[in-house]
Design a protein around this motif. Structure first.
Motif, PDB file in Angstrom:
ATOM      1  N   GLN A  54       1.035  -1.181   0.144  1.00  0.00           N
ATOM      2  CA  GLN A  54       0.006  -0.042   0.180  1.00  0.00           C
ATOM      3  C   GLN A  54       0.850   1.298   0.052  1.00  0.00           C
ATOM      4  OE1 GLN A  54      -2.793  -0.265   3.434  1.00  0.00           O
ATOM      5  NE2 GLN A  54      -4.368  -1.154   2.016  1.00  0.00           N
ATOM      6  N   THR A  55       1.985   1.188   0.952  1.00  0.00           N
ATOM      7  CA  THR A  55       2.932   2.509   0.859  1.00  0.00           C
ATOM      8  C   THR A  55       3.404   2.843  -0.606  1.00  0.00           C
ATOM      9  OG1 THR A  55       3.332   1.806   3.244  1.00  0.00           O
ATOM     10  CG2 THR A  55       4.868   3.166   1.888  1.00  0.00           C
ATOM     11  N   SER A  56       4.127   1.864  -1.020  1.00  0.00           N
ATOM     12  CA  SER A  56       4.655   2.006  -2.502  1.00  0.00           C
ATOM     13  C   SER A  56       3.612   2.311  -3.682  1.00  0.00           C
ATOM     14  CB  SER A  56       5.660   0.747  -2.825  1.00  0.00           C
ATOM     15  OG  SER A  56       4.857  -0.350  -3.123  1.00  0.00           O
ATOM     16  N   PHE A  57       2.687   1.601  -3.391  1.00  0.00           N
ATOM     17  CA  PHE A  57       1.556   1.917  -4.428  1.00  0.00           C
ATOM     18  C   PHE A  57       1.119   3.364  -4.394  1.00  0.00           C
ATOM     19  CE2 PHE A  57      -3.038   1.936  -6.198  1.00  0.00           C
ATOM     20  CZ  PHE A  57      -2.639   1.471  -7.432  1.00  0.00           C
ATOM     21  N   ALA A  58       0.803   3.898  -3.036  1.00  0.00           N
ATOM     22  CA  ALA A  58       0.351   5.252  -3.008  1.00  0.00           C
ATOM     23  C   ALA A  58       1.589   6.364  -3.304  1.00  0.00           C
ATOM     24  CB  ALA A  58      -0.062   5.454  -1.443  1.00  0.00           C
ATOM     25  N   VAL A  59       2.712   5.943  -2.934  1.00  0.00           N
ATOM     26  CA  VAL A  59       3.802   6.955  -3.151  1.00  0.00           C
ATOM     27  C   VAL A  59       4.199   6.909  -4.725  1.00  0.00           C
ATOM     28  CG1 VAL A  59       6.183   7.597  -2.381  1.00  0.00           C
ATOM     29  CG2 VAL A  59       4.458   6.918  -0.711  1.00  0.00           C
ATOM     30  N   GLU A  60       4.703   5.757  -4.864  1.00  0.00           N
ATOM     31  CA  GLU A  60       5.443   5.793  -6.269  1.00  0.00           C
ATOM     32  C   GLU A  60       4.218   5.925  -7.461  1.00  0.00           C
ATOM     33  OE1 GLU A  60       7.353   2.178  -6.106  1.00  0.00           O
ATOM     34  OE2 GLU A  60       8.463   2.487  -4.335  1.00  0.00           O
ATOM     35  N   VAL A  61       3.168   5.058  -7.337  1.00  0.00           N
ATOM     36  CA  VAL A  61       2.169   5.013  -8.320  1.00  0.00           C
ATOM     37  C   VAL A  61       1.061   6.379  -8.366  1.00  0.00           C
ATOM     38  CG1 VAL A  61       0.546   3.707  -9.660  1.00  0.00           C
ATOM     39  CG2 VAL A  61       2.641   2.517  -8.422  1.00  0.00           C
TER      40      VAL A  61
END
Length: 127
Positions: A54-61
């Motif tokens: 969830q963190t990488s999807f929120a920030v990176e995507v």
């Protein structure tokens, strides 16, 4: 004195409190999962297909807060332009089923604003 703390342990809501003698006690109640919107399932499916947390999807995507993605997947499904953005992301990932899901959800939302209701019809019923 009674102290109460509520925590979420997998699918059990645990209430921790101190009894009259000061002993720590726990009471367990089953958590009733609320039905989620199909867009919430689609967001989680897209994120997992991309092998993102969830963190990488929120920030990176998406370039948004982690709490936003968590809400999208649970209690507040995405709507409006966010659905189109998710459709575009799914398209770039080659996930045509999810792309179609997000686009259909967007179209349903637009039609609903004008008082129309849509429903799925199989290709056999169209003939």
């Amino acid at each position: 004195m009674v102290h109460r703390v509520v925590t979420l342990d997998s699918e059990i809501l645990a209430s921790t409190y101190s009894d009259v003698r000061g002993n720590s006690r726990r009471a367990f109640l089953p958590v009733r999962e609320q039905p989620r919107h199909s867009a919430s399932y689609a967001v989680a499916a897209l994120r997992k297909a991309m092998k993102k947390t969830q963190t990488s999807f929120a920030v990176e995507v998406l370039g948004t807060a982690v709490s936003t993605v968590a809400r999208y997947e649970t209690s507040h499904a995405p709507s409006g332009d966010v659905l189109l953005r998710l459709a575009s992301i799914a398209e770039r990932q080659g996930l045509s089923d999810l792309q179609n899901t997000f686009r259909t959800l967007y179209a349903d939302e637009v039609f609903a604003k004008f008082g129309f209701r849509t429903e799925a019809v199989s290709s056999n019923e169209m003939k």
